[in-house]
Design an enzyme around this catalytic site. Structure first.
Site, PDB file in Angstrom:
ATOM      1  N   LYS A 104     -51.957  10.331 -15.749  1.00 40.35           N
ATOM      2  CA  LYS A 104     -52.050  11.797 -15.673  1.00 40.35           C
ATOM      3  C   LYS A 104     -50.738  12.365 -15.107  1.00 40.35           C
ATOM      4  O   LYS A 104     -50.177  13.311 -15.642  1.00 40.35           O
ATOM      5  CB  LYS A 104     -53.233  12.153 -14.767  1.00 40.35           C
ATOM      6  CG  LYS A 104     -53.454  13.612 -14.561  1.00 40.35           C
ATOM      7  CD  LYS A 104     -54.764  13.822 -13.800  1.00 40.35           C
ATOM      8  CE  LYS A 104     -54.881  15.232 -13.302  1.00 40.35           C
ATOM      9  NZ  LYS A 104     -54.842  15.328 -11.843  1.00 40.35           N
ATOM     10  N   TYR A 144     -68.981  -7.212 -13.887  1.00 34.65           N
ATOM     11  CA  TYR A 144     -67.993  -7.109 -14.969  1.00 34.65           C
ATOM     12  C   TYR A 144     -68.456  -6.089 -16.019  1.00 34.65           C
ATOM     13  O   TYR A 144     -67.719  -5.154 -16.344  1.00 34.65           O
ATOM     14  CB  TYR A 144     -67.823  -8.486 -15.598  1.00 34.65           C
ATOM     15  CG  TYR A 144     -66.773  -8.572 -16.696  1.00 34.65           C
ATOM     16  CD1 TYR A 144     -65.417  -8.539 -16.396  1.00 34.65           C
ATOM     17  CD2 TYR A 144     -67.147  -8.714 -18.031  1.00 34.65           C
ATOM     18  CE1 TYR A 144     -64.460  -8.643 -17.399  1.00 34.65           C
ATOM     19  CE2 TYR A 144     -66.197  -8.823 -19.038  1.00 34.65           C
ATOM     20  CZ  TYR A 144     -64.854  -8.790 -18.719  1.00 34.65           C
ATOM     21  OH  TYR A 144     -63.900  -8.898 -19.711  1.00 34.65           O
ATOM     22  N   GLN A 161     -61.388  15.985 -19.242  1.00 34.73           N
ATOM     23  CA  GLN A 161     -61.093  16.891 -18.129  1.00 34.73           C
ATOM     24  C   GLN A 161     -59.607  17.233 -18.038  1.00 34.73           C
ATOM     25  O   GLN A 161     -59.250  18.359 -17.713  1.00 34.73           O
ATOM     26  CB  GLN A 161     -61.559  16.217 -16.831  1.00 34.73           C
ATOM     27  CG  GLN A 161     -61.837  17.175 -15.703  1.00 34.73           C
ATOM     28  CD  GLN A 161     -62.540  16.461 -14.542  1.00 34.73           C
ATOM     29  OE1 GLN A 161     -63.337  15.542 -14.744  1.00 34.73           O
ATOM     30  NE2 GLN A 161     -62.246  16.887 -13.331  1.00 34.73           N
TER      31      GLN A 161
HETATM   32  P1  NAD Z   1     -57.080 -13.322 -17.335  1.00 30.28           P
HETATM   33  O1  NAD Z   1     -57.999 -13.626 -16.216  1.00 30.28           O
HETATM   34  O2  NAD Z   1     -56.168 -14.414 -17.825  1.00 30.28           O
HETATM   35  O3  NAD Z   1     -56.157 -12.068 -17.012  1.00 30.28           O
HETATM   36  C1  NAD Z   1     -56.504 -11.079 -16.077  1.00 30.28           C
HETATM   37  C2  NAD Z   1     -55.261 -10.778 -15.245  1.00 30.28           C
HETATM   38  O4  NAD Z   1     -55.546  -9.713 -14.328  1.00 30.28           O
HETATM   39  C3  NAD Z   1     -54.833 -11.974 -14.398  1.00 30.28           C
HETATM   40  O5  NAD Z   1     -53.442 -12.160 -14.520  1.00 30.28           O
HETATM   41  C4  NAD Z   1     -55.232 -11.577 -12.983  1.00 30.28           C
HETATM   42  O6  NAD Z   1     -54.453 -12.205 -11.980  1.00 30.28           O
HETATM   43  C5  NAD Z   1     -55.036 -10.077 -13.053  1.00 30.28           C
HETATM   44  N1  NAD Z   1     -55.806  -9.338 -12.027  1.00 30.28           N
HETATM   45  C6  NAD Z   1     -57.112  -9.486 -11.690  1.00 30.28           C
HETATM   46  N2  NAD Z   1     -57.438  -8.608 -10.734  1.00 30.28           N
HETATM   47  C7  NAD Z   1     -56.314  -7.877 -10.465  1.00 30.28           C
HETATM   48  C8  NAD Z   1     -56.025  -6.821  -9.552  1.00 30.28           C
HETATM   49  N3  NAD Z   1     -56.958  -6.320  -8.738  1.00 30.28           N
HETATM   50  N4  NAD Z   1     -54.768  -6.316  -9.545  1.00 30.28           N
HETATM   51  C9  NAD Z   1     -53.808  -6.809 -10.368  1.00 30.28           C
HETATM   52  N5  NAD Z   1     -54.026  -7.817 -11.244  1.00 30.28           N
HETATM   53  C10 NAD Z   1     -55.277  -8.338 -11.278  1.00 30.28           C
HETATM   54  O7  NAD Z   1     -57.996 -12.798 -18.539  1.00 30.28           O
HETATM   55  P2  NAD Z   1     -57.614 -12.304 -20.008  1.00 30.28           P
HETATM   56  O8  NAD Z   1     -58.476 -13.039 -20.950  1.00 30.28           O
HETATM   57  O9  NAD Z   1     -56.155 -12.305 -20.213  1.00 30.28           O
HETATM   58  O10 NAD Z   1     -58.146 -10.804 -19.961  1.00 30.28           O
HETATM   59  C11 NAD Z   1     -57.281  -9.689 -19.844  1.00 30.28           C
HETATM   60  C12 NAD Z   1     -58.066  -8.402 -20.033  1.00 30.28           C
HETATM   61  O11 NAD Z   1     -58.672  -8.390 -21.324  1.00 30.28           O
HETATM   62  C13 NAD Z   1     -59.182  -8.210 -19.017  1.00 30.28           C
HETATM   63  O12 NAD Z   1     -59.250  -6.852 -18.664  1.00 30.28           O
HETATM   64  C14 NAD Z   1     -60.430  -8.587 -19.788  1.00 30.28           C
HETATM   65  O13 NAD Z   1     -61.563  -7.915 -19.330  1.00 30.28           O
HETATM   66  C15 NAD Z   1     -60.057  -8.147 -21.198  1.00 30.28           C
HETATM   67  N6  NAD Z   1     -60.822  -8.909 -22.198  1.00 30.28           N
HETATM   68  C16 NAD Z   1     -60.496 -10.208 -22.486  1.00 30.28           C
HETATM   69  C17 NAD Z   1     -61.264 -10.895 -23.419  1.00 30.28           C
HETATM   70  C18 NAD Z   1     -60.952 -12.305 -23.815  1.00 30.28           C
HETATM   71  O14 NAD Z   1     -61.725 -12.904 -24.559  1.00 30.28           O
HETATM   72  N7  NAD Z   1     -59.858 -12.916 -23.405  1.00 30.28           N
HETATM   73  C19 NAD Z   1     -62.356 -10.277 -24.034  1.00 30.28           C
HETATM   74  C20 NAD Z   1     -62.668  -8.959 -23.671  1.00 30.28           C
HETATM   75  C21 NAD Z   1     -61.876  -8.275 -22.771  1.00 30.28           C
END
Ligand code: NAD
Ligand code: UDP
Length: 311
Positions: A104, A144, A161
């Site tokens: 924003k 989650y 908004q």
């Molecule tokens: P991942 O766990 O490898 O990556 C998540 C990253 O976020 C990690 O590097 C972790 O250290 C970081 N992280 C977590 N909490 C944090 C915080 N509070 N502050 C800063 N960094 C933080 O998982 P991924 O598979 O790479 O998923 C990435 C995104 O994609 C996520 O949001 C996940 O919900 C979404 N997603 C992934 C899938 C999949 O199948 N891989 C499916 C649906 C959604």
């Protein structure tokens, strides 16, 4: 040249996204608290003039100047997001508020990595974007699922908004190189088990289904979405509509990795969705996208990666 923020950029998907953005010449700021991500996932980018890595937790505000934000920060594997469920909800909800606030202030376009988990244990099949889902609000997966649902609400409320320039994609199970070997998700579990000569752990009967998208296909779609038409804010399903039971997946991994592992059956975790398959008509029509990599080819690449890293 875009000034681009990637939250969760040292994770599995984030590191592949950073690769792509750096190769496109964008000025990329990758932030991560390394909860599930690893510096080694982006090591090869350090030293590039258009890549910067910063330790930061998105539950705290961030003041930087950017014009594009990809919000990925959040553990994605059930094992990891259930480890500290309160922190998972905070990451999704406070993280979304902080990143939307940043968007924003800077007038940046912001893309949310939402998930097929917003559909819960779905009662319609395949899942279309207009389905509201079947989510247990108080179970072990809720931190989650409900966190991601609330993040979607925040994105749409900021849009209504404040006219914030939002994009929301709902990603179905995606796999590939750089998944953590202890990630706990099914593809990495089965491959690591076979390569290490351990039993393959099938939860429940193994008849539950999932649709698996190879990471390169997903990153293509993310790029198309971010650069897509202003009116396409989503949510848009992204995934590979091929549907497999966990038993079929186990057989395929065994065949491709050439192991002798046996199947062992473990209890099905609570609220584990019985079936999942994306309807990607919207992505096909509006982004001209569909996945190209078959499960067999994607598994071969992923097995090769784990063979190298586990050696
Ligand atoms: P991942 O766990 O490898 O990556 C998540 C990253 O976020 C990690 O590097 C972790 O250290 C970081 N992280 C977590 N909490 C944090 C915080 N509070 N502050 C800063 N960094 C933080 O998982 P991924 O598979 O790479 O998923 C990435 C995104 O994609 C996520 O949001 C996940 O919900 C979404 N997603 C992934 C899938 C999949 O199948 N891989 C499916 C649906 C959604
Ligand atoms: N699963 C399994 N064995 C494992 C890990 C997972 O049978 O070692 C099952 C799990 O119960 C679920 C499916 O595989 O039905 C996909 O699980 P994952 O954790 O990869 O993702 P999600 O449930 O979030 O789709």
């Amino acid at each position: 040249m875009h000034k681009t923020l990637v939250t969760g950029g040292a994770g599995f998907l984030g590191s592949h996204l950073c690769d792509r953005l750096v190769s496109l010449g964008e000025d990329v700021l990758c932030v991560d608290n390394y909860f599930t991500g690893r510096k080694r996932n982006v090591d090869h980018l350090s030293g590039k003039p258009n890549f910067e890595l910063m330790r930061h937790d998105v539950t705290f505000p961030l003041y930087v100047e950017v014009d594009r934000i990809y919000n990925l920060a959040c553990p994605a594997s059930p094992v990891h997001y259930q480890y500290n469920p309160v922190q998972t909800t905070k990451t999704s909800v406070h993280g979304a508020i902080n990143m939307l606030g940043l968007a924003k202030r800077t007038n940046a376009r912001i893309l949310q990595f939402s998930t097929s988990e917003v559909y819960g244990d779905p009662q319609i099949h395949p899942q279309t974007e207009d389905y509201w889902g079947n989510v247990n609000p108080i179970g072990p997966r809720s931190c989650y699922d409900e966190g991601k649902r609330c993040a979607e609400t925040l994105f749409f409320d900021y849009h209504r908004q404040y006219r914030t320039d939002i994009k929301v994609v709902r990603i179905f199970n995606t796999y590939g190189p750089r998944m953590h070997p202890n990630d706990g998700r099914v593809v990495s579990n089965f491959i690591v088990q076979v390569l290490q000569g351990e039993d393959i752990t099938i939860y429940g009967s193994g008849q539950q289904t999932r649709s698996f998208c190879y990471v390169d296909d997903l990153i293509d779609a993310i790029q198309l979405m971010m650069s897509g038409p202003d009116d396409l804010i989503g949510p848009v399903n992204l995934g590979n509509p091929g549907e497999f039971t966990m038993l079929e997946l186990a057989e395929m991994v065994l065949k491709l990795a050439g192991g002798k592992s046996k199947l062992v059956f473990k209890p099905l975790p609570a609220d584990d969705p019985k079936q999942r398959k994306p309807d990607i008509s919207l992505a096909r029509a509006r982004l001209g996208w569909e996945p190209k990599v078959s499960l067999e080819d994607g598994l071969k690449e992923t097995i090769a990666y784990f063979r190298k890293t586990l050696a």
